[in-house]
Design a protein around this motif. Structure first.
Motif, PDB file in Angstrom:
ATOM      1  N   ASP A 270      48.259  45.524  40.909  1.00  0.00           N
ATOM      2  CA  ASP A 270      49.709  45.619  40.854  1.00  0.00           C
ATOM      3  C   ASP A 270      50.276  44.521  41.765  1.00  0.00           C
ATOM      4  N   PRO A 271      51.318  43.810  41.320  1.00  0.00           N
ATOM      5  CA  PRO A 271      51.886  42.737  42.158  1.00  0.00           C
ATOM      6  C   PRO A 271      52.298  43.209  43.543  1.00  0.00           C
ATOM      7  N   ASN A 272      52.576  44.494  43.707  1.00  0.00           N
ATOM      8  CA  ASN A 272      53.022  45.014  45.006  1.00  0.00           C
ATOM      9  C   ASN A 272      51.865  45.478  45.895  1.00  0.00           C
ATOM     10  N   SER A 273      50.607  45.356  45.410  1.00  0.00           N
ATOM     11  CA  SER A 273      49.469  45.832  46.184  1.00  0.00           C
ATOM     12  C   SER A 273      48.946  44.741  47.113  1.00  0.00           C
ATOM     13  N   GLU A 274      47.986  45.118  47.941  1.00  0.00           N
ATOM     14  CA  GLU A 274      47.351  44.177  48.861  1.00  0.00           C
ATOM     15  C   GLU A 274      45.893  44.023  48.442  1.00  0.00           C
ATOM     16  N   PRO A 275      45.540  42.998  47.650  1.00  0.00           N
ATOM     17  CA  PRO A 275      44.182  42.850  47.130  1.00  0.00           C
ATOM     18  C   PRO A 275      43.098  42.820  48.194  1.00  0.00           C
ATOM     19  N   ASP A 276      43.387  42.207  49.354  1.00  0.00           N
ATOM     20  CA  ASP A 276      42.362  42.090  50.380  1.00  0.00           C
ATOM     21  C   ASP A 276      41.909  43.445  50.909  1.00  0.00           C
ATOM     22  N   PHE A 277      42.739  44.465  50.748  1.00  0.00           N
ATOM     23  CA  PHE A 277      42.372  45.763  51.264  1.00  0.00           C
ATOM     24  C   PHE A 277      41.591  46.598  50.254  1.00  0.00           C
ATOM     25  N   ILE A 278      41.617  46.200  48.983  1.00  0.00           N
ATOM     26  CA  ILE A 278      40.949  47.018  47.974  1.00  0.00           C
ATOM     27  C   ILE A 278      39.800  46.292  47.286  1.00  0.00           C
ATOM     28  N   LEU A 279      39.567  45.034  47.633  1.00  0.00           N
ATOM     29  CA  LEU A 279      38.515  44.272  46.983  1.00  0.00           C
ATOM     30  C   LEU A 279      37.392  43.998  47.972  1.00  0.00           C
ATOM     31  N   SER A 280      36.160  44.310  47.574  1.00  0.00           N
ATOM     32  CA  SER A 280      35.025  44.112  48.470  1.00  0.00           C
ATOM     33  C   SER A 280      34.786  42.630  48.719  1.00  0.00           C
ATOM     34  N   GLU A 281      34.181  42.333  49.868  1.00  0.00           N
ATOM     35  CA  GLU A 281      33.865  40.951  50.220  1.00  0.00           C
ATOM     36  C   GLU A 281      32.927  40.343  49.187  1.00  0.00           C
ATOM     37  N   GLY A 282      31.948  41.127  48.734  1.00  0.00           N
ATOM     38  CA  GLY A 282      30.995  40.625  47.757  1.00  0.00           C
ATOM     39  C   GLY A 282      31.654  40.214  46.460  1.00  0.00           C
ATOM     40  N   ALA A 283      32.616  41.014  46.006  1.00  0.00           N
ATOM     41  CA  ALA A 283      33.283  40.708  44.744  1.00  0.00           C
ATOM     42  C   ALA A 283      34.222  39.522  44.876  1.00  0.00           C
ATOM     43  N   ARG A 284      34.708  39.247  46.089  1.00  0.00           N
ATOM     44  CA  ARG A 284      35.652  38.144  46.265  1.00  0.00           C
ATOM     45  C   ARG A 284      34.967  36.782  46.308  1.00  0.00           C
ATOM     46  N   ARG A 285      33.685  36.755  46.636  1.00  0.00           N
ATOM     47  CA  ARG A 285      33.017  35.481  46.884  1.00  0.00           C
ATOM     48  C   ARG A 285      32.713  34.660  45.637  1.00  0.00           C
ATOM     49  N   PRO A 286      32.108  35.234  44.592  1.00  0.00           N
ATOM     50  CA  PRO A 286      31.715  34.389  43.453  1.00  0.00           C
ATOM     51  C   PRO A 286      32.929  33.784  42.766  1.00  0.00           C
ATOM     52  N   THR A 287      32.774  32.554  42.268  1.00  0.00           N
ATOM     53  CA  THR A 287      33.892  31.880  41.617  1.00  0.00           C
ATOM     54  C   THR A 287      34.236  32.505  40.284  1.00  0.00           C
ATOM     55  N   TYR A 288      33.323  33.278  39.702  1.00  0.00           N
ATOM     56  CA  TYR A 288      33.606  33.857  38.387  1.00  0.00           C
ATOM     57  C   TYR A 288      34.232  35.239  38.483  1.00  0.00           C
ATOM     58  N   VAL A 289      34.577  35.693  39.671  1.00  0.00           N
ATOM     59  CA  VAL A 289      35.367  36.916  39.840  1.00  0.00           C
ATOM     60  C   VAL A 289      36.764  36.495  40.265  1.00  0.00           C
ATOM     61  N   HIS A 290      37.744  36.818  39.442  1.00  0.00           N
ATOM     62  CA  HIS A 290      39.119  36.396  39.705  1.00  0.00           C
ATOM     63  C   HIS A 290      40.009  37.618  39.908  1.00  0.00           C
ATOM     64  N   VAL A 291      40.824  37.563  40.936  1.00  0.00           N
ATOM     65  CA  VAL A 291      41.839  38.599  41.152  1.00  0.00           C
ATOM     66  C   VAL A 291      43.142  38.081  40.585  1.00  0.00           C
ATOM     67  N   THR A 292      43.767  38.871  39.736  1.00  0.00           N
ATOM     68  CA  THR A 292      45.017  38.454  39.131  1.00  0.00           C
ATOM     69  C   THR A 292      45.993  39.620  39.121  1.00  0.00           C
ATOM     70  N   THR A 293      47.233  39.326  38.926  1.00  0.00           N
ATOM     71  CA  THR A 293      48.253  40.365  38.824  1.00  0.00           C
ATOM     72  C   THR A 293      48.639  40.545  37.357  1.00  0.00           C
ATOM     73  N   VAL A 294      49.309  41.634  37.086  1.00  0.00           N
ATOM     74  CA  VAL A 294      49.671  41.971  35.711  1.00  0.00           C
ATOM     75  C   VAL A 294      50.422  40.836  35.037  1.00  0.00           C
ATOM     76  N   ASP A 295      51.356  40.232  35.759  1.00  0.00           N
ATOM     77  CA  ASP A 295      52.200  39.192  35.160  1.00  0.00           C
ATOM     78  C   ASP A 295      51.446  37.894  34.889  1.00  0.00           C
ATOM     79  N   LYS A 296      50.268  37.714  35.511  1.00  0.00           N
ATOM     80  CA  LYS A 296      49.492  36.491  35.312  1.00  0.00           C
ATOM     81  C   LYS A 296      48.266  36.706  34.436  1.00  0.00           C
ATOM     82  N   LEU A 297      48.059  37.936  33.984  1.00  0.00           N
ATOM     83  CA  LEU A 297      46.856  38.249  33.214  1.00  0.00           C
ATOM     84  C   LEU A 297      46.767  37.436  31.934  1.00  0.00           C
ATOM     85  N   ASN A 298      47.874  37.269  31.231  1.00  0.00           N
ATOM     86  CA  ASN A 298      47.853  36.551  29.962  1.00  0.00           C
ATOM     87  C   ASN A 298      47.331  35.120  30.141  1.00  0.00           C
TER      88      ASN A 298
END
Length: 319
Positions: A270-298
Motif C-alpha cells: 500500500d502506498p501508505n505503508s512502510e516497506p522496510d518494516f515488512i520486508l525481510s532483508e533477504g528478500a530485499r537484496r536480490p535484484t529480481y525482487v522488486h517492491v512496488t506500490t499499487v499505482d506503479k504495478l502496471n
C-alpha cells in the motif's frame, strides 16, 4: 636395547573424531533471529553441543552473517547454503528472515531441520509449517533429538525425508497471490499484460482466499512461476510470501540451454505503508525482487512483459 618414541596425537585423532584428513570440514547452516537473545543463545548452544559430540566435533556452524563485507548478499548466501550439509532453522515467532532462508534452502534441496524454542510454540505455527517434524530446544531431550538428527544427516545414511524436488519454472508463467482489496483491484492488469505479450495463461484462479490452508498447492504453483505478484500488508499471509520468495530466489532463472529468462517477484505494498518494516532483508537484496506500490504495478508488469517478449522472440516461433 629397545628404543621408545613418543608420538603425540591431536585431540580426537585416536577416536576418529578429529579433523578429516584431506577433506573440508562439513558445515551446518544455522538460520536464527539475529535480534532475539533466545535465538542467539540457541545458535551458541548448538555450536557448543556439536563440539561436545565426538562425531560432530569438526562440523562448522555458519550463518547469514558469514557473508563478507563487500560481497553481494544473494550469491554469498547461496554459496554458503550450497556447501552446507544440513540447515537448521529456529522458526519460533515466524521471523521473515528465517522463513526466507528455510525455503531458500529447500530450493537448493538441502536437508532442513526446523526447531522452536519450546514445544508449546507448535500450536502457534501455521498448518503449512507443521507438515514438517519440528524439534525444540527447551530441554536436554529436545537437544538430544536435534543432535542425533544432525549426526544422521552428516555421518549416517542421511535424513529419511529430504526436501522434495520442485517442478522447474516455466518461462513466462505468472502467479498472482490474493490479498486485501487494494491489491485485488489490480488483478485484471496481469491478465491484460499477459495477453498483450503472449505470456502463458496466468495461474490466478488456482490461488483463492484460502491461501494459508492450501499452502502446499500454492507453493507448488509458485515453484513453476517466473513472475510472482504478492501483497505485503503485515498480515499472517506475509509469512507465506517470504517463505515462497526464498524458493524463487534459490532458482533465479527459467528456460532451456543458454537462453534463460530471469524470474521476478513483485511485492506490492500500500502506498501508505512502510516497506522496510515488512520486508525481510533477504528478500530485499536480490535484484529480481522488486517492491512496488499499487499505482506503479502496471509499469512493472509492462517491464516484465517486454522482457518476456524479447526472450520469446529470441527463439523464433514458440508455443
Amino acid at each position: 636395547m629397545v628404543e621408545y618414541v613418543t608420538v603425540k596425537f591431536k585431540d580426537g585423532e585416536l577416536s576418529g573424531s578429529g579433523p578429516r584428513a584431506g577433506k573440508r570440514n562439513p558445515t551446518l547452516f544455522c538460520a536464527y533471529r539475529f535480534r532475539s537473545n533466545e535465538s542467539k543463545r540457541f545458535r551458541d548452544e548448538l555450536e557448543h553441543r556439536l563440539l561436545d559430540t565426538d562425531s560432530l566435533r569438526d562440523v562448522s556452524v555458519v550463518d547469514g552473517k558469514k557473508v563478507l563485507i563487500g560481497e553481494q548478499w544473494s550469491p554469498g548466501i547461496r554459496d554458503i547454503l550450497r556447501r552446507a550439509r544440513v540447515v537448521i532453522a529456529d522458526i519460533t515467532a515466524l521471523s521473515p528472515e528465517v522463513l526466507f532462508e528455510v525455503r531458500f534452502a529447500h530450493g537448493l534441496e538441502r536437508p532442513t531441520l526446523p526447531v522452536v524454542q519450546h514445544h508449546n510454540w507448535l500450536s502457534r505455527l501455521p498448518r503449512w509449517l507443521t507438515d514438517f517434524q519440528i524439534g525444540n530446544f527447551s530441554s536436554d531431550e529436545g537437544w538430544n533429538d536435534i543432535i542425533n538428527t544432525i549426526d544422521l544427516a552428516i555421518n549416517g545414511p542421511g535424513l529419511t525425508k529430504l526436501p522434495r524436488k520442485f517442478p522447474p519454472p516455466g518461462p513466462g508463467q505468472a502467479v498472482w497471490l490474493p490479498g486485501p482489496p487494494w491489491h485485488e483491484q489490480n488483478r485484471e492488469k496481469l491478465a491484460s499484460i499477459a495477453n498483450r505479450y503472449e505470456m502463458p495463461e496466468p495461474e490466478m484462479s488456482i490461488i483463492k482466499d484460502d491461501l494459508i490452508e492450501r499452502a502446499d498447492e500454492v507453493i507448488d504453483t509458485i515453484a513453476k512461476s517466473t513472475l510472482l505478484i504478492a501483497p505485503l500488508d503485515n498480515s499472517s499471509s506475509d509469512t507465506l510470501v517470504h517463505y515462497s520468495c526464498g524458493l524463487v530466489v534459490a532458482r533465479p532463472k527459467a528456460g532451456v540451454s543458454s537462453r534463460k529468462l530471469s524470474r521476478r517477484v513483485l511485492l506490492v505494498v500500500d502506498p501508505n505503508s512502510e516497506p522496510d518494516f515488512i520486508l525481510s532483508e533477504g528478500a530485499r537484496r536480490p535484484t529480481y525482487v522488486h517492491v512496488t506500490t499499487v499505482d506503479k504495478l502496471n509499469n512493472e508488469l509492462i517491464k516484465y512483459g517486454k522482457m518476456y517478449d524479447k526472450w520469446r522472440q529470441s527463439f523464433g516461433a514458440i508455443t
